[in-house]
Design a protein around this motif. Structure first.
Motif, PDB file in Angstrom:
ATOM      1  N   ASN A  53      -9.174  43.069  23.350  1.00 35.94           N
ATOM      2  CA  ASN A  53     -10.490  42.458  23.277  1.00 35.94           C
ATOM      3  C   ASN A  53     -10.913  42.278  21.823  1.00 35.94           C
ATOM      4  OD1 ASN A  53     -12.986  41.454  24.063  1.00 35.94           O
ATOM      5  ND2 ASN A  53     -13.896  43.470  24.182  1.00 35.94           N
ATOM      6  N   SER A  58     -18.780  41.655  24.846  1.00 34.48           N
ATOM      7  CA  SER A  58     -18.213  40.897  25.958  1.00 34.48           C
ATOM      8  C   SER A  58     -16.693  40.914  25.807  1.00 34.48           C
ATOM      9  CB  SER A  58     -18.748  39.461  25.946  1.00 34.48           C
ATOM     10  OG  SER A  58     -18.341  38.798  24.767  1.00 34.48           O
ATOM     11  N   VAL A 138      -9.755  33.441  26.703  1.00 32.87           N
ATOM     12  CA  VAL A 138     -10.474  33.952  27.868  1.00 32.87           C
ATOM     13  C   VAL A 138     -11.738  34.630  27.355  1.00 32.87           C
ATOM     14  CG1 VAL A 138     -10.367  35.481  29.865  1.00 32.87           C
ATOM     15  CG2 VAL A 138      -8.297  34.326  29.072  1.00 32.87           C
ATOM     16  N   ARG A 139     -12.867  34.181  27.879  1.00 33.38           N
ATOM     17  CA  ARG A 139     -14.161  34.773  27.486  1.00 33.38           C
ATOM     18  C   ARG A 139     -14.838  35.318  28.733  1.00 33.38           C
ATOM     19  NH1 ARG A 139     -13.818  29.966  24.598  1.00 33.38           N
ATOM     20  NH2 ARG A 139     -14.033  30.196  22.353  1.00 33.38           N
ATOM     21  N   GLY A 140     -15.499  36.436  28.573  1.00 39.31           N
ATOM     22  CA  GLY A 140     -16.226  36.991  29.693  1.00 39.31           C
ATOM     23  C   GLY A 140     -17.421  37.795  29.206  1.00 39.31           C
ATOM     24  N   ASN A 142     -19.797  40.968  29.706  1.00 45.40           N
ATOM     25  CA  ASN A 142     -19.663  42.312  30.297  1.00 45.40           C
ATOM     26  C   ASN A 142     -18.256  42.530  30.830  1.00 45.40           C
ATOM     27  OD1 ASN A 142     -22.384  42.894  29.725  1.00 45.40           O
ATOM     28  ND2 ASN A 142     -23.002  41.886  31.625  1.00 45.40           N
ATOM     29  N   TYR A 143     -17.279  41.997  30.132  1.00 42.56           N
ATOM     30  CA  TYR A 143     -15.858  42.136  30.444  1.00 42.56           C
ATOM     31  C   TYR A 143     -15.437  41.435  31.716  1.00 42.56           C
ATOM     32  CZ  TYR A 143     -15.997  45.396  26.612  1.00 42.56           C
ATOM     33  OH  TYR A 143     -16.187  45.941  25.391  1.00 42.56           O
ATOM     34  N   GLY A 144     -16.274  40.618  32.297  1.00 41.21           N
ATOM     35  CA  GLY A 144     -15.864  39.816  33.447  1.00 41.21           C
ATOM     36  C   GLY A 144     -15.263  38.518  32.953  1.00 41.21           C
ATOM     37  N   ILE A 145     -14.193  38.064  33.533  1.00 46.60           N
ATOM     38  CA  ILE A 145     -13.536  36.844  33.122  1.00 46.60           C
ATOM     39  C   ILE A 145     -14.336  35.651  33.624  1.00 46.60           C
ATOM     40  CG2 ILE A 145     -11.406  35.463  33.276  1.00 46.60           C
ATOM     41  CD1 ILE A 145     -11.209  38.091  31.632  1.00 46.60           C
ATOM     42  N   VAL A 146     -14.533  34.700  32.752  1.00 49.77           N
ATOM     43  CA  VAL A 146     -15.255  33.473  33.104  1.00 49.77           C
ATOM     44  C   VAL A 146     -14.271  32.366  33.326  1.00 49.77           C
ATOM     45  CG1 VAL A 146     -16.896  31.756  32.297  1.00 49.77           C
ATOM     46  CG2 VAL A 146     -17.273  34.150  31.801  1.00 49.77           C
TER      47      VAL A 146
END
Length: 146
Positions: A53, A58, A138-140, A142-146
């Motif tokens: 990360n 994020s 890859v961006r997300g 709160n660590y969720g993948i968008v």
């Protein structure tokens, strides 16, 4: 639903008139277990990996996508398969001309060649694996993948 990277590559390979069949598969065993076609190209997602990360609040990662293109040729002339190897090289060059530097979608970088190797020669079929890769971001939140 958007097309997968594998589907985009299959569509690109179908632009060539050299391939008798272009299809996806789960793995090499699935190719061998079914009907294989002389001058066939079978696309498999080989590996997907990410960097660590790069953001504090994020998720921001570079993802590497590797795909295998298994090229199948039937040896009909030479006892040791040299004609099949020559035919395979021609197909591999065709794949390179179609994929090297090609951008499959705005989300991906241009495709790069990784390697080529012969993986099987049995029942007069030569199977070689060409590996290509691309990267995406890859961006997300709160660590969720968008």
């Amino acid at each position: 639903m958007p097309a997968t990277l594998r589907q985009l590559i299959e569509t690109r390979l179908r632009e060539s008139t050299l391939f008798a069949e272009v299809s996806g598969a789960a793995d090499l065993a699935a190719i061998r277990a079914n009907r294989i076609t002389n001058k066939g190209a079978y696309v498999i997602r080989k590996r997907r990996s990410s960097t660590g990360n790069n953001a504090s609040q994020s998720a921001l990662q570079t993802r590497t996508h590797q795909l295998s293109i298994f090229l199948v040729v039937h040896n009909v002339k030479s006892a040791r398969g040299s004609d099949a190897d020559d035919d395979n090289e021609l197909l591999s060059i065709e794949v390179e001309q179609l994929l090297l530097g090609w951008v499959p979608d705005a989300a991906y970088n241009p495709l790069e060649f990784v390697s080529n190797q012969i993986v099987s020669f049995s029942n007069n079929f030569l199977i070689a694996e060409d590996i290509y890769q691309t990267k995406s971001i890859v961006r997300g939140l709160n660590y969720g993948i968008v």
